[in-house]
Design an enzyme around this catalytic site. Structure first.
Site, PDB file in Angstrom:
ATOM      1  N   THR A 120       0.817  -1.211   0.000  1.00 18.03           N
ATOM      2  CA  THR A 120       0.000   0.000   0.000  1.00 18.03           C
ATOM      3  C   THR A 120       0.853   1.264   0.000  1.00 18.03           C
ATOM      4  OG1 THR A 120      -1.514   1.293   1.393  1.00 18.03           O
ATOM      5  CG2 THR A 120      -0.112  -0.258   2.531  1.00 18.03           C
ATOM      6  N   TYR A 144      -1.844   0.181  10.159  1.00 23.63           N
ATOM      7  CA  TYR A 144      -2.152  -0.484   8.885  1.00 23.63           C
ATOM      8  C   TYR A 144      -0.924  -0.456   7.964  1.00 23.63           C
ATOM      9  CZ  TYR A 144      -3.823  -0.972   4.105  1.00 23.63           C
ATOM     10  OH  TYR A 144      -3.949  -1.341   2.800  1.00 23.63           O
TER      11      TYR A 144
HETATM   12  C1  UD1 Z   1      -5.978   4.954   2.800  1.00 31.39           C
HETATM   13  C2  UD1 Z   1      -4.589   4.469   2.629  1.00 31.39           C
HETATM   14  C3  UD1 Z   1      -4.507   3.435   1.555  1.00 31.39           C
HETATM   15  C4  UD1 Z   1      -5.384   2.298   1.942  1.00 31.39           C
HETATM   16  C5  UD1 Z   1      -6.769   2.789   2.165  1.00 31.39           C
HETATM   17  C6  UD1 Z   1      -7.500   1.623   2.771  1.00 31.39           C
HETATM   18  C7  UD1 Z   1      -2.994   6.163   3.270  1.00 31.39           C
HETATM   19  C8  UD1 Z   1      -2.139   7.260   2.821  1.00 31.39           C
HETATM   20  N1  UD1 Z   1      -3.742   5.578   2.312  1.00 31.39           N
HETATM   21  O1  UD1 Z   1      -6.338   5.684   1.630  1.00 31.39           O
HETATM   22  O2  UD1 Z   1      -3.195   2.935   1.430  1.00 31.39           O
HETATM   23  O3  UD1 Z   1      -5.365   1.319   0.946  1.00 31.39           O
HETATM   24  O4  UD1 Z   1      -6.816   3.890   3.072  1.00 31.39           O
HETATM   25  O5  UD1 Z   1      -8.551   1.993   3.559  1.00 31.39           O
HETATM   26  O6  UD1 Z   1      -3.047   5.832   4.426  1.00 31.39           O
HETATM   27  N2  UD1 Z   1     -12.479  11.548   2.242  1.00 31.39           N
HETATM   28  C9  UD1 Z   1     -13.454  12.486   2.503  1.00 31.39           C
HETATM   29  N3  UD1 Z   1     -14.682  12.053   2.907  1.00 31.39           N
HETATM   30  C10 UD1 Z   1     -14.990  10.725   3.034  1.00 31.39           C
HETATM   31  C11 UD1 Z   1     -13.984   9.779   2.766  1.00 31.39           C
HETATM   32  C12 UD1 Z   1     -12.743  10.224   2.373  1.00 31.39           C
HETATM   33  O7  UD1 Z   1     -13.226  13.705   2.396  1.00 31.39           O
HETATM   34  O8  UD1 Z   1     -16.122  10.397   3.407  1.00 31.39           O
HETATM   35  C13 UD1 Z   1     -11.162  12.015   1.787  1.00 31.39           C
HETATM   36  C14 UD1 Z   1     -10.041  11.587   2.701  1.00 31.39           C
HETATM   37  O9  UD1 Z   1      -9.828  12.534   3.689  1.00 31.39           O
HETATM   38  C15 UD1 Z   1      -8.883  11.505   1.711  1.00 31.39           C
HETATM   39  C16 UD1 Z   1      -9.543  11.093   0.400  1.00 31.39           C
HETATM   40  O10 UD1 Z   1     -10.915  11.405   0.545  1.00 31.39           O
HETATM   41  O11 UD1 Z   1      -8.318  12.769   1.528  1.00 31.39           O
HETATM   42  C17 UD1 Z   1      -9.400   9.607   0.122  1.00 31.39           C
HETATM   43  O12 UD1 Z   1      -9.749   8.886   1.291  1.00 31.39           O
HETATM   44  P1  UD1 Z   1      -9.950   7.305   1.323  1.00 31.39           P
HETATM   45  O13 UD1 Z   1     -10.785   6.913   0.161  1.00 31.39           O
HETATM   46  O14 UD1 Z   1     -10.418   6.945   2.692  1.00 31.39           O
HETATM   47  O15 UD1 Z   1      -8.492   6.708   1.053  1.00 31.39           O
HETATM   48  P2  UD1 Z   1      -7.069   7.089   1.723  1.00 31.39           P
HETATM   49  O16 UD1 Z   1      -7.243   7.476   3.124  1.00 31.39           O
HETATM   50  O17 UD1 Z   1      -6.403   8.030   0.807  1.00 31.39           O
END
Ligand code: UD1
Length: 338
Positions: A120, A144
């Site tokens: 990851t 994780y």
């Molecule tokens: C993270 C991990 C990734 C992992 C994945 C598994 C890191 C850097 N990345 O991805 O390796 O495979 O989780 O769960 O740790 N967001 C919102 N609102 C929401 C959901 C998300 O604003 O309801 C934003 C988050 O703050 C982030 C982006 O969308 O900035 C992507 O979030 P998400 O889809 O949860 O993935 P990561 O956290 O990037």
């Protein structure tokens, strides 16, 4: 000549593993899936034999490796929810790290030659550069990411001490669903942005929040490199060809090399679905780096991998179609007998 020996796929009933199993089936490979169905679904296994059990169960794994003469293992089985890994770290070290250790011990004993590991981008933590190559320092900021990095280290050390060769694929943000509509992410209470937004667009949830609007990015929201699950699955098949062709152990980023902000993703979901979403602006989520994009030159060069779906609207369209289909299929409801 086509390879006819079986491959073992742990976590093959899960989101990414099931897409890979389907492609392995298309490629004519014999597949044994090992999945404890804790988050995976029996219905997601479209090919091969499903064995329900734990990756850390050494007696079971030894038996499977011998019975099927397995030389290649693709290891997906893992917990993946970052906030949960912070609140329950030992669950992650047990299931992701200790189970991988047990699996590797079985592989070493059985003389398994090839190993493909789901790693990851979380291993990079909060990187100095936002465009990250595989040589960037690893410094996970949550259990994780650390649980996965420790598995990479075990693989590296085992490969140095034995004939096993491996490819560790560091996934960036995996999204979308099977373009043929058979598979997709089905886990209830998903936290991933595109999944959550598609749930909102199809009425499964009332709305969603943007976690942080004051990041040092053009529109203030986080930027991520979203990769279509079908392109990611194909990278695994190419990694398999690479190892079977004698390729050396390697770590490869999996992403497109450019990113989208949270606002851009939500705009796309609204445009593609034709629905306006109830979006709330909320505080930053702990541990979110402002921007993460993959330098993916190495995987393109080494595996000859080329994305086919580097198109956010396509990613969203397949995710939306899957969300609608899942509402009818109701895999989770069937599992719990509801
Ligand atoms: C993270 C991990 C990734 C992992 C994945 C598994 C890191 C850097 N990345 O991805 O390796 O495979 O989780 O769960 O740790 N967001 C919102 N609102 C929401 C959901 C998300 O604003 O309801 C934003 C988050 O703050 C982030 C982006 O969308 O900035 C992507 O979030 P998400 O889809 O949860 O993935 P990561 O956290 O990037």
């Amino acid at each position: 000549m086509k390879n006819t020996s079986a491959v073992l796929v742990t976590g093959g009933a899960g989101y990414i593993g099931s897409h890979v199993v389907k492609q392995l089936g298309r490629a004519g490979r014999r597949v044994v899936v090992l999945d404890n169905l804790s988050t995976g679904f029996r219905q997601a296994v479209r090919h091969g034999e499903l064995v329900v059990g734990n990756t850390g169960d050494m007696a079971l794994v030894e038996d499977l490796l011998h019975k099927h003469g397995i030389q290649t293992v693709l290891h997906f089985a893992a917990h993946i929810v970052v906030p949960e890994s912070v609140s329950d770290p030992l669950k992650y070290y047990r299931n992701n790290t200790c189970s991988t250790r047990n699996l590797l011990e079985c592989c070493a004993a059985a003389g398994v030659r090839h190993f493909i590991f789901s790693s990851t981008a979380a291993v990079y933590g909060i990187p100095e550069n936002t465009f990250i190559d595989e040589d960037a320092p690893t410094s996970p900021i949550n259990p994780y990411g650390l649980s996965k990095l420790m598995s990479e280290w075990m693989l590296r050390d085992l490969a140095a001490a034995s004939d096993l060769r491996y490819v560790a694929l560091r996934y960036f943000n995996v999204a979308g669903a099977d373009p043929e509509g058979e598979l997709g992410q089905a886990t209830p209470e998903a936290t991933h942005l595109i999944k959550v937004a598609c749930e909102a667009a199809t009425g499964k949830r009332s709305g969603l929040a943007i976690f942080g609007t004051d990041y040092p990015t053009p529109d203030g929201t986080c930027i991520r490199d979203y990769i279509h699950v079908d392109d990611l699955a194909r990278a695994h098949l190419q990694a398999l060809d690479y190892l079977e062709g004698g390729g050396a152990s390697i770590v490869l980023n999996c992403g497109y090399g450019h990113g989208y902000s949270v606002r851009e993703v939500l705009d796309t979901v609204q445009r593609v679905s034709g629905r306006s979403l109830a979006i709330r602006e909320a505080d930053r989520r702990a541990g979110d780096p402002p921007a993460l994009t993959a330098d993916s030159r190495r995987i393109r060069h080494v595996l000859g991998w080329q994305p086919r779906h580097d198109d956010l609207a396509f990613i969203v369209r397949t995710a939306l179609e899957w969300e609608r289909r899942l509402a009818v299929l109701d895999w989770a409801g069937q599992r719990h007998g509801v």
